[in-house]
Design a protein around this motif. Structure first.
Motif, PDB file in Angstrom:
ATOM      1  N   ALA A 139       0.814  -1.226   0.000  1.00  0.00           N
ATOM      2  CA  ALA A 139       0.000   0.000   0.000  1.00  0.00           C
ATOM      3  C   ALA A 139       0.842   1.269   0.000  1.00  0.00           C
ATOM      4  CB  ALA A 139      -0.931   0.001   1.218  1.00  0.00           C
ATOM      5  N   ASP A 140       2.058   1.220   0.544  1.00  0.00           N
ATOM      6  CA  ASP A 140       2.865   2.435   0.644  1.00  0.00           C
ATOM      7  C   ASP A 140       4.052   2.467  -0.309  1.00  0.00           C
ATOM      8  OD1 ASP A 140       1.404   3.815   2.598  1.00  0.00           O
ATOM      9  OD2 ASP A 140       2.224   2.549   4.168  1.00  0.00           O
ATOM     10  N   ILE A 141       4.775   1.359  -0.411  1.00  0.00           N
ATOM     11  CA  ILE A 141       5.995   1.376  -1.226  1.00  0.00           C
ATOM     12  C   ILE A 141       5.712   1.120  -2.698  1.00  0.00           C
ATOM     13  CG2 ILE A 141       8.268   0.340  -1.559  1.00  0.00           C
ATOM     14  CD1 ILE A 141       8.311  -0.351   1.384  1.00  0.00           C
ATOM     15  N   LEU A 142       4.946   0.076  -3.004  1.00  0.00           N
ATOM     16  CA  LEU A 142       4.714  -0.303  -4.399  1.00  0.00           C
ATOM     17  C   LEU A 142       4.075   0.817  -5.228  1.00  0.00           C
ATOM     18  CD1 LEU A 142       5.012  -2.556  -6.456  1.00  0.00           C
ATOM     19  CD2 LEU A 142       2.770  -3.420  -5.761  1.00  0.00           C
ATOM     20  N   PRO A 143       3.022   1.511  -4.745  1.00  0.00           N
ATOM     21  CA  PRO A 143       2.446   2.584  -5.568  1.00  0.00           C
ATOM     22  C   PRO A 143       3.439   3.684  -5.910  1.00  0.00           C
ATOM     23  CG  PRO A 143       0.944   1.992  -3.797  1.00  0.00           C
ATOM     24  CD  PRO A 143       2.249   1.302  -3.504  1.00  0.00           C
ATOM     25  N   GLY A 144       4.396   3.940  -5.000  1.00  0.00           N
ATOM     26  CA  GLY A 144       5.357   5.002  -5.268  1.00  0.00           C
ATOM     27  C   GLY A 144       6.402   4.646  -6.300  1.00  0.00           C
ATOM     28  N   ILE A 145       6.521   3.367  -6.621  1.00  0.00           N
ATOM     29  CA  ILE A 145       7.529   2.957  -7.607  1.00  0.00           C
ATOM     30  C   ILE A 145       7.159   3.451  -8.995  1.00  0.00           C
ATOM     31  CG2 ILE A 145       8.682   0.989  -8.691  1.00  0.00           C
ATOM     32  CD1 ILE A 145       8.240  -0.590  -6.161  1.00  0.00           C
ATOM     33  N   TRP A 146       5.875   3.382  -9.331  1.00  0.00           N
ATOM     34  CA  TRP A 146       5.461   3.688 -10.701  1.00  0.00           C
ATOM     35  C   TRP A 146       5.771   5.133 -11.094  1.00  0.00           C
ATOM     36  CZ3 TRP A 146       4.933  -0.659 -12.937  1.00  0.00           C
ATOM     37  CH2 TRP A 146       4.371  -1.754 -12.262  1.00  0.00           C
TER      38      TRP A 146
END
Length: 246
Positions: free
Chosen positions: A208-215
Motif C-alpha cells: 500500500a505504501d511502497i509499491l504505488p510510489g515505484i510507478w
C-alpha cells in the motif's frame, strides 16, 4: 540476571547495527541514485513480502495457536495500519507528497525491528545455539532489507543522511524489545500473535505504501523494474527460508 541475557544483549546490538548497511544508499552518486531508486524500492517490496510470508508468519504459526486466529490477527495488522495511515493523511494535508507514506514505512520498520527482537529473545530462551542460529538468519535478510528501505525513504523525499539516521533509530527497537521480552517472559501464544500482527503490517507497508510510489519514479523504458525487483527480493528470501529449514 537471567541466563543468556548478555549474549542476547550483544546479539541484539549486532542485529541493530546491520542498519548501518543502509549507508550504502548515501554513497551512490546523485544521478546513479535516481536511476537505482525504483529498483531498490521494488527489491524492498519483494524482501518485505518474503519476510512476512516466509519468516514472520511461519514463526507465528509455529507458536501453536489456531491458524484461523493467527490469520485473523494478521489481517487486523493490515486494517489497523490502514486506519493509522488514514488518520495521518487527514492530519498532514499540507505535508510534501510522499511524507505520509514515508512515515508509514518508518512505522512498519519500527514494528518489524520490534518483532525481530522478540524472535531473537525467544530463540535465546531456548539456549545459546538456537539464539545464534536465529541471529544469523535474521541478519542475513536485514542487510538487503535495510538498503532497500533506506532507498524507499530517499525516494519519498528524505535526504540520504536523514534516511540513514532514521533507519538506525528504528533499529534501536531490536535490543530494547529483546531484553524487555526476556525479562517479561512472554508466553509462546502472545509472541505468536504479535508476530502475526507484524506480518500484516509488513504486507500493508509493502503493497500500500511502497509499491504505488515505484510507478511514479520509473521511466517508460524501465516499467518492468518493479516486476524484476520484487521477484528478486522474493527469490532471495525463499533461498534464506530454504536454508533456515535445512
Amino acid at each position: 540476571m537471567p541466563p543468556f541475557t548478555l549474549d542476547l544483549l550483544l546479539s541484539s546490538l549486532f542485529l541493530a547495527a546491520t542498519s548501518l548497511s543502509s549507508r550504502a544508499v548515501a554513497w551512490l552518486p546523485s544521478a546513479s541514485r535516481q536511476r537505482w531508486l525504483p529498483w531498490l524500492q521494488a527489491l524492498a517490496v519483494g524482501l518485505l513480502l518474503g519476510d512476512a510470508f516466509l519468516h514472520v508468519l511461519p514463526h507465528a504459526l509455529e507458536g501453536g495457536g489456531e491458524t484461523e486466529s493467527i490469520l485473523a490477527v494478521s489481517a487486523m495488522g493490515v486494517v489497523i495500519l490502514l486506519c493509522a495511515e488514514s488518520a495521518m493523511r487527514m492530519s498532514t494535508r499540507e505535508s510534501p507528497r510522499g511524507m505520509p507514506a514515508a512515515r508509514m514505512t518508518l512505522l512498519g520498520d519500527l514494528i518489524h525491528h520490534a518483532v525481530d527482537g522478540m524472535i531473537l529473545a525467544g530463540a535465546f530462551a531456548a539456549g545459546p545455539a538456537p539464539g545464534y542460529a536465529a541471529l544469523i538468519a535474521i541478519a542475513l535478510h536485514e542487510v538487503p532489507r535495510e538498503i532497500g528501505s533506506a532507498g524507499v525513504l530517499v525516494a519519498m523525499g528524505y535526504t540520504p543522511a536523514r534516511a540513514f539516521a532514521l533507519s538506525v533509530a528504528m533499529a534501536s527497537a531490536v535490543p530494547l524489545v529483546a531484553v524487555t521480552v526476556q525479562f517479561m517472559a512472554l508466553d509462546t501464544r502472545t509472541t505468536s500473535m504479535v508476530s502475526a500482527f507484524a506480518a500484516g503490517t509488513i504486507v500493508y507497508v509493502a503493497l500500500a505504501d511502497i509499491l504505488p510510489g515505484i510507478w511514479s519514479g520509473t521511466r517508460a523504458n524501465a516499467r518492468l523494474a518493479p516486476v524484476f525487483g520484487v521477484l528478486g527480493g522474493l527469490a532471495f528470501m525463499m533461498l534464506l527460508a530454504h536454508g533456515e529449514h535445512h
